[in-house]
Design an enzyme around this catalytic site. Structure first.
Site, PDB file in Angstrom:
ATOM      1  N   ASP A   1       0.833  -1.201   0.000  1.00 54.29           N
ATOM      2  CA  ASP A   1       0.000   0.000   0.000  1.00 54.29           C
ATOM      3  C   ASP A   1       0.866   1.249   0.000  1.00 54.29           C
ATOM      4  O   ASP A   1       2.091   1.195   0.160  1.00 54.29           O
ATOM      5  CB  ASP A   1      -0.903  -0.012   1.233  1.00 54.29           C
ATOM      6  CG  ASP A   1      -2.159   0.818   1.031  1.00 54.29           C
ATOM      7  OD1 ASP A   1      -2.358   1.360  -0.065  1.00 54.29           O
ATOM      8  OD2 ASP A   1      -2.948   0.928   2.001  1.00 54.29           O
TER       9      ASP A   1
ATOM     10  N   TYR B   1       6.245 -10.008   6.757  1.00 50.67           N
ATOM     11  CA  TYR B   1       6.188  -8.568   6.976  1.00 50.67           C
ATOM     12  C   TYR B   1       6.734  -8.256   8.370  1.00 50.67           C
ATOM     13  O   TYR B   1       6.541  -9.029   9.317  1.00 50.67           O
ATOM     14  CB  TYR B   1       4.749  -8.050   6.872  1.00 50.67           C
ATOM     15  CG  TYR B   1       4.251  -7.879   5.457  1.00 50.67           C
ATOM     16  CD1 TYR B   1       4.431  -6.676   4.778  1.00 50.67           C
ATOM     17  CD2 TYR B   1       3.595  -8.916   4.802  1.00 50.67           C
ATOM     18  CE1 TYR B   1       3.969  -6.507   3.478  1.00 50.67           C
ATOM     19  CE2 TYR B   1       3.135  -8.765   3.505  1.00 50.67           C
ATOM     20  CZ  TYR B   1       3.324  -7.552   2.849  1.00 50.67           C
ATOM     21  OH  TYR B   1       2.870  -7.404   1.561  1.00 50.67           O
TER      22      TYR B   1
END
Length: 351
Positions: free
Chosen positions: A103, A163
């Protein structure tokens, strides 16, 4: 009078329906898109993968913003701009695809991206790295280039994605880390944080931790995901949250971190995670997502055979079945969804 009515009726019956100008333009554009796509597939002869690292602060995300009047800068757009210059291939031929659609503001140090070329690149593509780094802006760099088998797909071949979310704690913000870590004035309770992390591990319905997606092609039909690892590890400046999974929902990790911060700061107990996963708390009451700038796509795990040209040439389509089996997916199940954890018999094949 009757004669004129009959003539009008015959005229209407013998006249083909006319498209409006807008409908005609849409039909023409659709036909024009189909022809180049068939031609592009025919021109795709050699496949490559590049490993990118980037500072997401000045990017509007990874994915190219197609159909936008004033498209903002994206990692995919920057890569395609350089690849067209270096390979001579058109965007339709390149068929760029990344392992993760990070994002806006999210960073990466292991964003694998595949693309096609019409002709073999010099030195197996190794010289491409220098060319890309010479053309791309300073906030994105290529760290590796590999020629890969046609079966390789940056996202669908991945077994695990990792992540990491960095949190700095203490009274003073480090100005050198203000774009790469979330700063909190108070210290977090590592015990409560670790217990809350453990509750995320395993297979759960993460509906309470997913944001809706505007892009219909990227919508995910199931919200069930498997978290292989979720841990909180102390660092010199605070803590890092490590999350590993075969696939994630839109903004899932940032929503998870938002809840973990509330647990670590004592605003809610670790049991809040379980209540959210079990649907005891409505999505509207879920904690706000953590800011994007603390999140990094840190690592991606692939099966070793997807890099092996000879092995994949011998195995053919069986390679797709092997990938699904390694993911623990029922190979008899086929779906047309875009979910990275759902069996995709036909759609697993590279595009």
């Amino acid at each position: 009078m009757a004669r004129r009515v009959a003539l009008r009726a015959r005229s209407r019956q013998g006249t083909a329906p006319q498209l409006s100008r807008a409908s005609h333009c849409r039909a023409t554009a659709s036909a024009a898109e189909e022809r180049p796509l068939d031609e592009a597939n025919w021109r795709r002869k050699h496949k490559y993968a590049v490993k990118l690292a980037y500072d997401g602060g000045n990017f509007a995300g990874f994915q190219l913003q197609a159909g936008v009047v004033s498209p903002r800068r994206t990692v995919q757009g920057e890569l395609e701009r350089c690849l067209t210059q270096l390979t001579g291939a058109e965007r339709a031929v390149l068929g760029v695809g990344g392992v993760g659609r990070t994002d806006k503001g999210v960073h990466a140090c292991a964003q694998w991206v595949h693309f096609w070329a019409e002709a073999p690149l010099r030195a197996g593509g190794r010289k491409l790295m220098g060319g890309l780094n010479g053309l791309m802006d300073a906030d994105v760099r290529c760290h590796d280039v590999k020629e890969v088998p046609p079966q390789f797909h940056a996202r669908r071949s991945a077994l695990q994605k990792e992540y990491r979310y960095y949190i700095d704690t203490g009274p003073h913000l480090d100005p050198l880390r203000r774009h790469t870590a979330l700063h909190l004035h108070q210290h977090l309770d590592m015990g409560a944080l670790s217990e809350a992390c453990a509750r995320f591990e395993g297979m759960h319905d993460f509906s309470a931790f997913a944001n809706s997606i505007r892009d219909r092609s990227a919508r995910q039909t199931t919200k069930v995901r498997t978290i292989a690892q979720c841990t909180a590890e102390p660092t010199e400046s605070g803590v890092v949250i490590v999350v590993r999974s075969p696939g994630f929902l839109y903004r899932q990790v940032r929503n998870m971190v938002g809840t973990l911060v509330r647990c670590g700061s004592g605003k809610v107990g670790p049991e809040e995670v379980t209540r959210l996963l079990e649907g005891q708390v409505p999505r509207s009451r879920a904690p706000k997502a953590a800011p994007a700038h603390g999140l990094v796509l840190h690592d991606v795990t692939y099966p070793s055979f997807v890099w092996d040209m000879d092995y994949c040439a011998k195995r053919g389509d069986d390679v797709y079945r092997e990938i699904l089996e390694l993911k623990g997916i029922d190979v008899s199940f086929e779906s047309d969804s875009n979910d990275s954890e759902v069996g995709q018999g036909a759609t697993l094949r590279p595009v």
